[in-house]
Design an enzyme around this catalytic site. Structure first.
Site, PDB file in Angstrom:
ATOM      1  N   CYS A 160       0.877  -1.290   0.098  1.00  0.00           N
ATOM      2  CA  CYS A 160      -0.029  -0.095   0.004  1.00  0.00           C
ATOM      3  C   CYS A 160       0.997   1.201  -0.031  1.00  0.00           C
ATOM      4  O   CYS A 160       0.815   2.124  -0.823  1.00  0.00           O
ATOM      5  CB  CYS A 160      -0.897  -0.124   1.141  1.00  0.00           C
ATOM      6  SG  CYS A 160      -2.271  -1.627   1.142  1.00  0.00           S
ATOM      7  N   CYS A 182      -5.173   3.701   1.135  1.00  0.00           N
ATOM      8  CA  CYS A 182      -5.206   3.736   2.633  1.00  0.00           C
ATOM      9  C   CYS A 182      -6.493   3.698   3.270  1.00  0.00           C
ATOM     10  O   CYS A 182      -7.552   4.370   2.848  1.00  0.00           O
ATOM     11  CB  CYS A 182      -4.455   5.265   2.751  1.00  0.00           C
ATOM     12  SG  CYS A 182      -4.313   5.435   4.616  1.00  0.00           S
ATOM     13  N   ILE A 222     -12.802   5.182   3.596  1.00  0.00           N
ATOM     14  CA  ILE A 222     -13.399   4.702   4.708  1.00  0.00           C
ATOM     15  C   ILE A 222     -14.379   3.779   4.203  1.00  0.00           C
ATOM     16  O   ILE A 222     -15.188   3.817   3.540  1.00  0.00           O
ATOM     17  CB  ILE A 222     -14.123   5.697   5.696  1.00  0.00           C
ATOM     18  CG1 ILE A 222     -13.072   6.814   5.958  1.00  0.00           C
ATOM     19  CG2 ILE A 222     -14.824   5.259   6.976  1.00  0.00           C
ATOM     20  CD1 ILE A 222     -13.542   8.175   6.647  1.00  0.00           C
ATOM     21  N   TYR A 223     -14.234   2.447   5.064  1.00  0.00           N
ATOM     22  CA  TYR A 223     -14.962   1.224   4.870  1.00  0.00           C
ATOM     23  C   TYR A 223     -16.361   1.494   5.225  1.00  0.00           C
ATOM     24  O   TYR A 223     -16.658   2.185   6.140  1.00  0.00           O
ATOM     25  CB  TYR A 223     -14.283   0.011   5.229  1.00  0.00           C
ATOM     26  CG  TYR A 223     -13.094  -0.547   4.423  1.00  0.00           C
ATOM     27  CD1 TYR A 223     -13.984  -1.413   3.308  1.00  0.00           C
ATOM     28  CD2 TYR A 223     -12.212  -0.431   4.492  1.00  0.00           C
ATOM     29  CE1 TYR A 223     -12.715  -1.945   2.280  1.00  0.00           C
ATOM     30  CE2 TYR A 223     -11.203  -0.903   3.748  1.00  0.00           C
ATOM     31  CZ  TYR A 223     -11.349  -1.632   2.610  1.00  0.00           C
ATOM     32  OH  TYR A 223     -10.593  -2.309   1.662  1.00  0.00           O
ATOM     33  N   SER A 282     -10.695  -4.999   7.454  1.00  0.00           N
ATOM     34  CA  SER A 282     -11.077  -5.682   5.993  1.00  0.00           C
ATOM     35  C   SER A 282      -9.762  -6.363   5.434  1.00  0.00           C
ATOM     36  O   SER A 282      -8.932  -5.827   5.172  1.00  0.00           O
ATOM     37  CB  SER A 282     -11.794  -4.872   5.173  1.00  0.00           C
ATOM     38  OG  SER A 282     -12.712  -4.303   5.658  1.00  0.00           O
TER      39      SER A 282
END
Length: 283
Positions: A160, A182, A222-223, A282
């Site tokens: 990442c 990110c 943001i999930y 996740s």
């Protein structure tokens, strides 16, 4: 701290919903975020609006510096950050390149210390950079990269934060770090600490002064299962002043970092924080 909170608010306000195929979750996403850390004045960019486990972030960085490829080695340093990707990533578990329990494959530090060249030899990127900077040399290519598309299939996760460029102006060392993706509530906390600490360590072991660290993120997200905690809890809290990072002055070489350095050689002073927030992770 303000720039972190500003980015979180920007994602909430301006983010676009994107379906992530790897995790099968939706993310609120923005493109391009630029953060700057003042290493020169030791303004340690740790999150104060929730408790941050800074030791795990530095332990992970030490593992990268040493070129580790096994989650057990990271656990021995003090972080479990690679347990899930090494042992719970379905695609990696089915990959014939996986050597067994805790194997991460050729990711991050393996590429940084053991990049395979066309003739079958290995290139130690980090070793070359340290050697040059210790002599006051900046060839405009003091680049440490973990991004090796030809070997993505040999690791459990693409990097990442994939590239770190060091720049020397006189005796002041600067760092520009590039990140393709990110997970802001979880990953950015680690990444900020690591960018800051990497510059501080590299300046110390090469005999230079630390300047500023620039952190460039392409896809910041943001999930969907993190939104409520970020919007209704963390962003409602008032941040505290930045603490300081103390590094053992006896750390003077790359060999020191490879051999005897532990988390006991780092300390954060003046760290005030709010209660911890358990964000979903996740895989």
């Amino acid at each position: 701290m303000k720039q972190y909170l500003d980015l979180c608010q920007r994602i909430i306000d301006e983010g676009v919903w994107i379906e992530n195929q790897r995790t099968n979750k939706r993310c609120l996403t923005v493109i391009n975020a630029d953060l700057v850390y003042d290493v020169r004045n030791n303004q340690f960019p740790i999150i104060t609006t929730r408790k941050s486990f800074w030791k795990a972030a530095i332990a992970e960085l030490l593992g990268y510096i040493r070129g580790y490829d096994n989650a057990a080695d990271f656990r021995a340093l003090g972080t479990k950050s690679w347990d899930a990707n090494a042992n719970e990533n379905e695609a990696w578990l089915k990959n014939p390149a996986r050597k067994g329990l805790d194997d991460m494959g050729r990711v991050y530090g393996v590429q940084g210390r053991h990049w395979k060249t066309h003739d079958g030899t290995e290139l130690d990127q980090l070793g070359k950079i340290v050697a040059n900077l210790s002599k006051g040399i900046d060839d405009r290519g003091e680049i440490l990269t973990f991004h090796n598309p030809g070997e993505f299939n040999l690791g459990c996760l693409r990097p990442c934060m994939h590239t770190h460029t060091f720049s020397l102006l006189g005796d002041t060392l600067y760092l520009t770090s590039y990140q393709r993706s990110c997970d802001v509530p979880l990953g950015l906390n680690f990444n900020q600490i690591q960018v800051f600490t990497l510059l501080a360590l590299m300046a110390q072991i090469t005999g230079n002064k630390p300047g500023l660290a620039y952190h460039k993120i392409v896809n910041a997200h943001i999930y969907e299962d993190q939104i409520e905690l970020m919007r209704d809890v963390q962003l409602k809290r008032k941040p505290y002043p930045s603490p300081k990072l103390e590094i053992n002055p006896d750390i003077k070489s790359l060999k020191d970092l490879e051999t005897w350095v532990t988390l006991d050689d780092f300390n954060v002073t003046g760290y005030q924080h709010h209660d911890a927030i358990k964000y979903p992770f996740s895989v």
